[in-house]
Design an enzyme around this catalytic site. Structure first.
Site, PDB file in Angstrom:
ATOM      1  CG  LEU A  64      -1.924   9.225  -1.147  1.00  0.00           C
ATOM      2  CD1 LEU A  64      -0.700  10.112  -1.054  1.00  0.00           C
ATOM      3  CD2 LEU A  64      -2.227   8.891  -2.601  1.00  0.00           C
ATOM      4  CE  LYS A 122      -5.952  24.203   1.920  1.00  0.00           C
ATOM      5  NZ  LYS A 122      -5.597  23.268   0.892  1.00  0.00           N
ATOM      6  N   GLY A 163      -0.304  15.451   9.748  1.00  0.00           N
ATOM      7  CA  GLY A 163      -0.171  15.617   8.298  1.00  0.00           C
ATOM      8  C   GLY A 163       0.696  16.815   7.992  1.00  0.00           C
ATOM      9  CG  ASP A 193      -2.181   0.793   1.052  1.00  0.00           C
ATOM     10  OD1 ASP A 193      -2.447   1.240  -0.082  1.00  0.00           O
ATOM     11  OD2 ASP A 193      -2.910   0.973   2.036  1.00  0.00           O
ATOM     12  CD  GLU A 249       1.091  13.962  16.771  1.00  0.00           C
ATOM     13  OE1 GLU A 249       1.864  13.199  16.207  1.00  0.00           O
ATOM     14  OE2 GLU A 249       0.288  13.607  17.639  1.00  0.00           O
ATOM     15  CB  CYS A 291       6.795  14.189  10.677  1.00  0.00           C
ATOM     16  SG  CYS A 291       6.784  12.969  12.002  1.00  0.00           S
ATOM     17  N   GLY A 296      -2.739  21.229   7.804  1.00  0.00           N
ATOM     18  CA  GLY A 296      -2.977  21.549   9.216  1.00  0.00           C
ATOM     19  C   GLY A 296      -3.544  22.949   9.387  1.00  0.00           C
TER      20      GLY A 296
HETATM   21  P1  NAD Z   1      -1.480  15.605   4.182  1.00  0.00           P
HETATM   22  O1  NAD Z   1      -1.570  16.815   5.013  1.00  0.00           O
HETATM   23  O2  NAD Z   1      -1.615  15.716   2.724  1.00  0.00           O
HETATM   24  O3  NAD Z   1      -2.584  14.542   4.627  1.00  0.00           O
HETATM   25  C1  NAD Z   1      -2.690  14.056   5.954  1.00  0.00           C
HETATM   26  C2  NAD Z   1      -4.127  13.639   6.199  1.00  0.00           C
HETATM   27  O4  NAD Z   1      -4.932  14.821   6.180  1.00  0.00           O
HETATM   28  C3  NAD Z   1      -4.708  12.718   5.131  1.00  0.00           C
HETATM   29  O5  NAD Z   1      -5.606  11.823   5.720  1.00  0.00           O
HETATM   30  C4  NAD Z   1      -5.447  13.705   4.219  1.00  0.00           C
HETATM   31  O6  NAD Z   1      -6.482  13.098   3.517  1.00  0.00           O
HETATM   32  C5  NAD Z   1      -5.970  14.705   5.234  1.00  0.00           C
HETATM   33  N1  NAD Z   1      -6.219  16.046   4.707  1.00  0.00           N
HETATM   34  C6  NAD Z   1      -5.616  16.681   3.681  1.00  0.00           C
HETATM   35  N2  NAD Z   1      -6.145  17.907   3.513  1.00  0.00           N
HETATM   36  C7  NAD Z   1      -7.087  18.063   4.471  1.00  0.00           C
HETATM   37  C8  NAD Z   1      -7.989  19.116   4.815  1.00  0.00           C
HETATM   38  N3  NAD Z   1      -8.022  20.254   4.138  1.00  0.00           N
HETATM   39  N4  NAD Z   1      -8.807  18.934   5.867  1.00  0.00           N
HETATM   40  C9  NAD Z   1      -8.781  17.791   6.573  1.00  0.00           C
HETATM   41  N5  NAD Z   1      -7.975  16.738   6.269  1.00  0.00           N
HETATM   42  C10 NAD Z   1      -7.135  16.878   5.232  1.00  0.00           C
HETATM   43  O7  NAD Z   1      -0.112  14.912   4.584  1.00  0.00           O
HETATM   44  P2  NAD Z   1       0.491  13.581   3.994  1.00  0.00           P
HETATM   45  O8  NAD Z   1       1.060  13.885   2.649  1.00  0.00           O
HETATM   46  O9  NAD Z   1      -0.498  12.472   4.108  1.00  0.00           O
HETATM   47  O10 NAD Z   1       1.648  13.288   5.048  1.00  0.00           O
HETATM   48  C11 NAD Z   1       2.854  13.909   4.999  1.00  0.00           C
HETATM   49  C12 NAD Z   1       2.924  15.047   5.986  1.00  0.00           C
HETATM   50  O11 NAD Z   1       2.574  14.593   7.278  1.00  0.00           O
HETATM   51  C13 NAD Z   1       4.318  15.590   6.104  1.00  0.00           C
HETATM   52  O12 NAD Z   1       4.294  16.993   6.110  1.00  0.00           O
HETATM   53  C14 NAD Z   1       4.787  15.045   7.432  1.00  0.00           C
HETATM   54  O13 NAD Z   1       5.805  15.803   8.024  1.00  0.00           O
HETATM   55  C15 NAD Z   1       3.542  15.024   8.220  1.00  0.00           C
HETATM   56  N6  NAD Z   1       3.621  14.083   9.344  1.00  0.00           N
HETATM   57  C16 NAD Z   1       3.771  14.575  10.611  1.00  0.00           C
HETATM   58  C17 NAD Z   1       3.910  13.698  11.685  1.00  0.00           C
HETATM   59  C18 NAD Z   1       4.119  14.223  13.095  1.00  0.00           C
HETATM   60  O14 NAD Z   1       4.029  13.436  14.031  1.00  0.00           O
HETATM   61  N7  NAD Z   1       4.422  15.484  13.289  1.00  0.00           N
HETATM   62  C19 NAD Z   1       3.876  12.314  11.464  1.00  0.00           C
HETATM   63  C20 NAD Z   1       3.718  11.856  10.175  1.00  0.00           C
HETATM   64  C21 NAD Z   1       3.591  12.752   9.116  1.00  0.00           C
END
Ligand code: NAD
Length: 491
Positions: free
Chosen positions: A180, A236, A229, A90, A251, A285, A234
């Site tokens: 994803l 938004k 994420g 996946d 986070e 992250c 974050g």
């Molecule tokens: P992303 O922000 O694109 O998505 C994360 C999640 O948020 C997904 O489930 C996505 O569908 C959802 N999402 C996206 N836009 C949204 C919105 N407008 N409203 C609500 N939900 C929304 O991030 P990604 O590409 O999946 O992951 C990578 C990012 O995550 C990197 O920036 C990484 O540093 C961060 N991350 C942080 C930690 C931490 O503990 N600080 C851990 C893992 C990943």
């Protein structure tokens, strides 16, 4: 097995019947699909979660919840091999790292089972107040219905890190995995169902962030959102929660620096540099993406690093010898390649990598990449790349190293390598980050707090702090005096 949403204990398609493709990053081939859900499915999940709280989940003891958490842990354990393989297909990570992840998820549910039990004994703690006519006691109450939004880089682990403390606290959950990589999270819901978790306590809704995730963030029936994420997403989510004055933990991303002093063994340094920067293809992250090396050892370290980084074995995650797998998606691989091209155009010098490895054009592979001479305004110094890309710079004294390390909008993690314990301590205290690793880089422990400062987010996951994120502190104050209060005495 068809991948369906899990709402109110039932497995269901999205209301539109629409789906999203599931792609194997090692081949670029579609091998499955997940529901594409939106606001209506989220509404149903929130309603189910409230009904579950009312039906009795809110009044369960920590000991009862601990039994369910342990059953979930053993359910994950019994399927760990299959789950690890599914995770690799996946999201592309290596099978070795996927197996660690499964162990981490099991340990996480077991750990929060113990904390849930401990919660029973912490209820009703008295607070000494200045007026003896009053008894004040504290209760830790579940926050209610919580929305958990997680990314794709550690799919099952990220879900476990939030679901386990939320259930331990007595909350009901609406969980939105990444579009994803949702498959192991859906298996987690099947395991929870098999473990006997009451209907509606854990709901999993799949879909895009802009549709399904946004609906979770903006839902007035959700008391608290815990989001992991990217910083853009974050922001938004924070805007949506601000409209509701809704509680939120973030986070987010990072641009973590590691300071390497010249009293450290070079091989030790190389090992932790690669661990920090190349683990999970750098899609971490807290990844070490900027290494600052004392100028007295700079040339020797760079020479060794070049050999070590270009010698890493890149390939499909399911091959046991692979050390660096594919990136999550074609978009992510192309973004990484674009940032490296941009950084080089701005003056950075490629030490190794910067390309797609030979014979790996199918799938989303990218070579382990090290760049030197990266100016502070270079895109590779400033932006989170989220790929196997590392900047190496030099410093001449401690103050300069600290200043360079803190030169970032992010503040998730940092690392310092030195044999001098006093210096390590002194430097660690001045690094502006939620996590500082000394003589290592990257380890995460379920028992220790996890989270960042600045644009890496706020609040802490994991440990006791992770569970208290899902609890609200309530005071219950009783007037115990036989005498009338007297302020508005009617007689
Ligand atoms: P992303 O922000 O694109 O998505 C994360 C999640 O948020 C997904 O489930 C996505 O569908 C959802 N999402 C996206 N836009 C949204 C919105 N407008 N409203 C609500 N939900 C929304 O991030 P990604 O590409 O999946 O992951 C990578 C990012 O995550 C990197 O920036 C990484 O540093 C961060 N991350 C942080 C930690 C931490 O503990 N600080 C851990 C893992 C990943």
């Amino acid at each position: 097995m068809q991948n369906l949403n899990f709402i109110n204990g039932l497995w269901c398609q999205s209301l539109s019947g629409e789906t999203l493709p599931v792609i194997d990053p090692a081949t670029g081939e579609i091998f499955d699909e997940i529901p594409r859900s939106g606001a209506e499915e989220v509404d149903a999940a929130v309603e189910a979660a409230h009904a579950a709280l009312r039906a009795g989940w809110l009044r369960t003891s920590g000991a009862y919840r601990a039994g369910l958490l342990r059953a979930i842990a053993s359910g994950i354990q019994s399927q760990a091999d299959a789950l690890a393989e599914l995770e690799v297909r996946d999201c592309g990570k290596t099978i070795t790292e996927a197996r660690y992840d499964m162990g981490d998820a099991v340990a996480c549910f077991e750990y929060y089972a113990t904390l849930a039990e401990g919660l029973d004994g912490q209820q009703g703690t008295p607070v000494q107040v200045s007026d003896p006519r009053f008894d004040v006691k504290l209760r830790h109450e579940p926050a209610g219905v919580v929305g958990l939004i997680v990314p794709w880089n550690f799919p099952l682990v990220n879900a476990a890190w939030k679901v386990a403390p939320a259930l331990a606290a007595g909350c009901a959950v609406v969980l939105k995995p990444s579009e994803l990589a949702s498959l192991t999270t859906l298996r987690l819901a099947r395991i929870a169902e098999g473990a006997g978790l009451p209907a509606g306590v854990l709901n999993v809704v799949c879909g895009l962030g802009s549709e399904c995730g946004a609906a979770v963030a903006a839902h007035p029936g959700i008391a608290k959102v815990s989001f992991t994420g990217g910083t853009e997403s974050g922001r938004k989510v924070m805007q949506a929660r601000a409209n509701l004055v809704g509680d939120l933990a973030l986070e987010l991303g990072g641009k973590s620096a590691m300071i390497v002093f010249d009293d450290i063994d070079l091989d030790h340094a190389i090992e932790w540099i690669l661990m920090g920067s190349m683990y999970n293809q750098g899609q971490v992250c807290a990844a070490t993406s900027r290494v600052l090396v004392q100028d007295t050892i700079f040339d020797a370290l760079v020479e060794k690093l070049q050999r070590a980084a270009s010698g890493l074995r890149v390939g499909p995650g399911l091959e046991a010898s692979t050390q660096v797998g594919p990136l999550i998606s074609v978009a992510q691989r192309d973004r990484v390649a674009r940032l490296v091209r941009q950084g080089v155009a701005q003056g950075a010098r490629l030490l190794c990598g910067g390309d797609v490895p030979a014979n790996l054009e199918t799938g989303y592979f990218y070579s382990p990449t090290v760049v030197l001479d990266v100016a502070r305004d270079n895109v590779l110094w400033r932006e989170e790349v989220f790929g196997p890309v590392l900047c190496v710079s030099r410093f001449s004294n401690e103050d300069q190293a600290i200043e360079l390390a803190n030169d970032s909008q992010y503040g998730l993690a940092a690392a310092v390598l030195s044999n001098d314990a006093e210096r390590r301590e002194r430097v660690a205290r001045q690094l502006v980050a939620g996590i500082v690793w000394a003589n290592c880089s990257g380890p995460a422990f379920i028992q220790a707090p996890w989270g960042g400062v600045k644009q890496s987010g706020f609040r802490r996951g994991l440990g006791q702090w992770g569970m208290h994120e899902f609890l609200e502190l309530k005071q219950i104050t009783t007037y115990n005096s036989p005498d009338a209060w007297g302020h508005f005495n009617a007689s």
